[in-house]
Structures are given as C-alpha cells and as structure tokens.
Design an enzyme around this catalytic site. Structure first.
Site, PDB file in Angstrom:
ATOM      1  N   GLU A  90       0.796  -1.240   0.000  1.00  0.00           N
ATOM      2  CA  GLU A  90       0.000   0.000   0.000  1.00  0.00           C
ATOM      3  C   GLU A  90       0.825   1.286   0.000  1.00  0.00           C
ATOM      4  OE1 GLU A  90      -2.912  -0.280   3.144  1.00  0.00           O
ATOM      5  OE2 GLU A  90      -3.764  -2.120   2.333  1.00  0.00           O
ATOM      6  N   GLU A 135      -5.860 -10.912  -1.613  1.00  0.00           N
ATOM      7  CA  GLU A 135      -6.754 -10.770  -0.455  1.00  0.00           C
ATOM      8  C   GLU A 135      -8.222 -10.765  -0.879  1.00  0.00           C
ATOM      9  OE1 GLU A 135      -5.544  -7.386   1.966  1.00  0.00           O
ATOM     10  OE2 GLU A 135      -3.421  -7.814   1.631  1.00  0.00           O
TER      11      GLU A 135
HETATM   12  C1  XIL Z   1      -6.487  -6.533   7.959  1.00  0.00           C
HETATM   13  C2  XIL Z   1      -6.864  -7.725   8.817  1.00  0.00           C
HETATM   14  O1  XIL Z   1      -7.739  -8.537   8.081  1.00  0.00           O
HETATM   15  C3  XIL Z   1      -7.521  -7.244  10.082  1.00  0.00           C
HETATM   16  O2  XIL Z   1      -7.682  -8.333  10.985  1.00  0.00           O
HETATM   17  C4  XIL Z   1      -6.684  -6.168  10.752  1.00  0.00           C
HETATM   18  O3  XIL Z   1      -7.424  -5.618  11.801  1.00  0.00           O
HETATM   19  C5  XIL Z   1      -6.314  -5.073   9.789  1.00  0.00           C
HETATM   20  O4  XIL Z   1      -5.679  -5.627   8.662  1.00  0.00           O
HETATM   21  N1  XIL Z   1      -5.042  -4.906   3.381  1.00  0.00           N
HETATM   22  C6  XIL Z   1      -4.026  -5.650   3.909  1.00  0.00           C
HETATM   23  C7  XIL Z   1      -4.294  -6.508   5.069  1.00  0.00           C
HETATM   24  O5  XIL Z   1      -2.940  -5.690   3.326  1.00  0.00           O
HETATM   25  O6  XIL Z   1      -3.171  -6.634   5.895  1.00  0.00           O
HETATM   26  C8  XIL Z   1      -5.456  -6.033   5.868  1.00  0.00           C
HETATM   27  O7  XIL Z   1      -5.743  -6.994   6.863  1.00  0.00           O
HETATM   28  C9  XIL Z   1      -6.659  -5.816   4.970  1.00  0.00           C
HETATM   29  C10 XIL Z   1      -6.341  -4.785   3.931  1.00  0.00           C
END
Ligand code: XIL
Length: 438
Positions: free
Chosen positions: A221, A340
């Site tokens: 990100e 994701e």
């Molecule tokens: C999220 C997790 O799913 C949550 O449990 C945590 O509270 C915050 O992070 N992008 C990413 C992930 O790269 O690491 C994130 O995961 C979701 C968005």
C-alpha cells in the site's frame, strides 16, 4: 490509536457531501476525502469503523511490543447476528468440500488464517478451520501475525502446522504504514536511525522466515489513495505520504526494500501489493509506472499483488480486467497474484445503497456473490498467462472471521465458508471455475 477499520473504509470512495457531513460530525478523524468520480463509496464502513473499533483494537493489541492482552476477535467477542449462517444452499450436500480445490492447480490457492492465539477463532484452536484449509488450499497468509510490529515467535506454531500439512506460506508484509502496526523505531521518520532500522527489519524478517515462506509482500500500500488519507495522504507524485516516504523524502524506500530483500534471500519471491488498483484509475496509473520503471531498471521484483477487496457491483469487471492486463503487459516475467480476495454482499455506498438482509435467508445475494467470485477468477484466468500466475488468496476462512463481518447495524458475509465453517455457494463457484484448468 488509529484503527485499520478506519483506513479500510477509505478504500472505496464516498460521495463528497456525505464525506463532509461525516467529517463535520466527528467522522473527520478518518480523513476520508471525497471522490465523486468513483462509482461506489464507503459511508457505512466509516460509521461501522466506530463500532468495530473495539474488536479491531483488541485484536490489534496482539501487537507484540506493547500489548498486554490479545483479546479477541469476532468469533469470541461479536454477538452473533440472528442469521449466523447465510442460507440458500444445502450445506449437508456431500458435494461440498473435501475435494481439494487446490489439488492439481498449477498455482497456489491460498487463504488468510486467523492467527491471534488468544481469540476463539485461532486456527490452531479450530479443527473445522484446519480442515477447511487442508482440504482445499495450498497456501496460507497470516492475517496479521507477520506484520511489522509482531514478534516473530507468534507466527511459529502456525508455521509448523503449515509445514506439517504441506501448505506453503505467503509472507505479509515487510513494510506497511498504518501507525497501529508500526514498531516503535518507525514512529519518527526524522530519527537518524530510521533508514538503518528499516533495512535491518527487512533483513531480520526475511532471514527468520527463510525457507518457510515462498513469497513476500515486500511493500504494501505505498501508492496514495484519495479515499484513504486517514494517516498518510497522497503526495503530489501519487505516492502515499507515509513515514517511510517522509524518511526518504520520496518513494525511494520502495526500491530499497526490494533490493535489500533480494540481497538477503535470492530465492524468495518478492511482491508489491496494493488495494483499489483493480479500479483502473490514477492509482493503477502510478502502479503501472512504478512497476514498469522497476522492471526497466532491474529493480528486483517478481510480482504484483492485487488485494481485490470488492463489492457486488464495484469495481467494474471491465476495469478489473483492464488493470490486470496492464500489469501483465509490463513483462512476461512478472507474476500477478490476487492476494486478499473477498466479496461483500452489501454495497451501502452506491448511489442506490443495497444492504442485504440475510435474515432469514438471502439466496439471491449468495448467488450474486458466487457469480462475482467466478467472474473475478475467470478474469484472472483469461488475462494472466499461466506462467505469470502467482496464485489467488481468499482473505479469511469463515464469514465471521472476516474483517468486514460486523458492519455496525448489519453483518456482511464476504467469504467462502459460513460461520459454521460450511461451504457456501461461492465456494462451489470457485471450485467450478478453478476445476476448468486442472
Ligand atoms: C487486515 C486484517 O484482516 C484485520 O484483521 C486487521 O485488523 C487489519 O488488517 N489490506 C491488507 C491486510 O494488506 O493486511 C489487511 O488486513 C486488509 C487490507
């Protein structure tokens, strides 16, 4: 403490007026800015972030350095909604589950696993979740436990479990900006030791997990997002104005992270990962520019991750396909991974909001979700040539594990398994599409 739920909300645009109104009534801390040009938006998530803070905060408190209690997550702390299990299919149908979606698949099929050992849904405390993973997946991603401020020991038990079960691991993530997941050395970008600590962090993590992790999100990100400026806005060059950006006075840290990663382990695959890059707007332009430049100059990068947290009607499948194509076109040697994937049922941010009520049942939404999973995976298979497929990862096991589950006033059901770990129509859909290439 800021919470990721806030940040995440900014992941989708919200209409300008609503954004201003929220800011005026205290929602401004999230710092979302508006972007009327984007088709869907994120109002409800903004408000939901408030109520979900407690669960987020408590799961974030598992962050090792400072925390005392890792209390927990949805499974143990969120009251169950009336309709815990999405209905609309027969979960007792023997054709669900157990047939090994990943088996024979020429790329990893992964899943993010609940890794907070004090939470009720912890992978190693849930035999059902373990079976779900071993039945159908060939790779896991730790949902949180490999992030910057977690102690490496926290990942060990699940790493052992994965290797005992022949499951690979995608590392997530070496460098990521949210303040609540930063180690103390990274709080102050003007610290004279910042850059050295940054390099050391990458070396340490890669070395500790060397041989157990086949690929890493090296930087997560780093491109700015106009809808996600809660902690770090967009710099004029399009990058996120994060602590890392500030420490380098520009995006030079990204390249440096990749170079150090490669120096430390020549074999592990190195990915750049980001969200909303499937939307094919400015963010995708910056991504394409950055990756093209890296490839041309020989910066060691193996792949690009599309997080792909999508809504039923956003992003447009045409834009998703075009975005994948633009990255594919950069180089035949570049891997593309969906890192994701989750598909929510509701879209409260659209011009005509749709909040799906699954009580007592929501078969149409579950069918739409199945089709959405299918069209995204189909896009991946159509557009990404076999040798460039880094794999597909689903962001969580059960609906009530999902970071999008509790939406303050309603629940969403973004994943392949319901809260009783039973496969949903989306599971079937994914299996069907992936079986076409075996
Ligand atoms: C999220 C997790 O799913 C949550 O449990 C945590 O509270 C915050 O992070 N992008 C990413 C992930 O790269 O690491 C994130 O995961 C979701 C968005």
């Amino acid at each position: 403490m800021k919470h990721y739920a806030n940040l995440s909300l900014g992941r989708l645009a919200m209409p300008a007026l609503l954004s201003i109104a929220l800011a005026a009534c205290g929602g401004g801390e999230q710092g979302e800015s508006s972007s009327a040009s984007i088709s869907s938006s994120s109002v409800a998530e903004v408000s939901s972030s408030v109520s979900s803070e407690s669960s987020v905060a408590s799961s974030e408190s598992s962050i090792a350095e400072s925390s005392s209690s890792e209390s927990s997550s949805v499974a143990s702390s969120t009251p169950a909604p009336a309709n815990e299990d999405p209905i609309g299919y027969d979960a007792s149908d023997p054709s669900y589950g157990g047939n090994g979606i990943a088996s024979g698949l020429p790329f990893p099929f992964g899943i993010a696993v609940p890794d907070n050992r004090d939470a009720g849904n912890y992978l190693l405390s849930s035999a059902d979740r373990q079976s779900a993973v071993t039945n159908d997946f060939s790779q896991i991603t730790f949902e949180n436990a490999m992030k910057m401020n977690y102690e490496v020991e926290k990942a060990q038990p699940i790493l052992d479990w994965a290797s005992q079960n022949g499951i690979g691991v995608h590392g997530h993530a070496l460098i990521w900006h949210p303040s609540y997941q930063l180690p103390s050395w990274a709080m102050n970008p003007s610290d004279s030791q910042f850059q050295e600590n940054f390099r050391q962090h990458i070396r340490d993590r890669i070395s500790v997990f060397q041989g157990r992790v086949t690929s890493w999100d090296v930087v997560n990100e780093a491109i700015g997002d106009v809808n996600d400026d809660a902690e770090a806005g967009v710099a004029p060059d399009g990058y996120r104005d994060s602590v890392f950006y500030q420490a380098w006075n520009g995006p030079g840290y990204i390249e440096e992270a990749f170079r150090i990663a490669r120096e430390t382990d020549p074999d592990v695959l190195l990915y750049y990962n980001d969200f909303n890059t499937e939307e094919n707007l400015e963010k995708t332009d910056t991504l394409v520019e950055m990756i093209t430049d890296f490839v041309e100059r020989g910066v060691p990068i193996d792949g690009v991750g599309f997080q792909m947290h999508v809504l039923p009607d956003w992003a447009d499948i045409k834009d998703i396909r075009e975005s994948l194509q633009r990255i594919v076109n950069i180089s035949p040697d570049l891997l593309i991974k969906i890192t994701e994937l989750d598909v929510r049922l509701s879209n409260p941010y659209a011009a005509e909001p749709s909040i799906v009520n699954c009580n007592p049942e929501c078969p149409d939404a579950l069918l739409a979700q199945k089709q959405r999973y299918q069209e995204i995976i189909q896009a991946y298979l159509d557009i990404v040539p076999p040798r460039q497929r880094g794999g597909i990862t689903i962001w969580g096991i059960t609906d009530n594990d999902s970071w999008f589950y509790d939406q303050d006033g309603y629940y969403d059901y973004p994943l392949l398994f319901d809260s009783a770990v039973q496969p949903k129509p989306a599971y079937d859909g994914v299996k069907e599409i992936l079986s076409t290439i075996q």
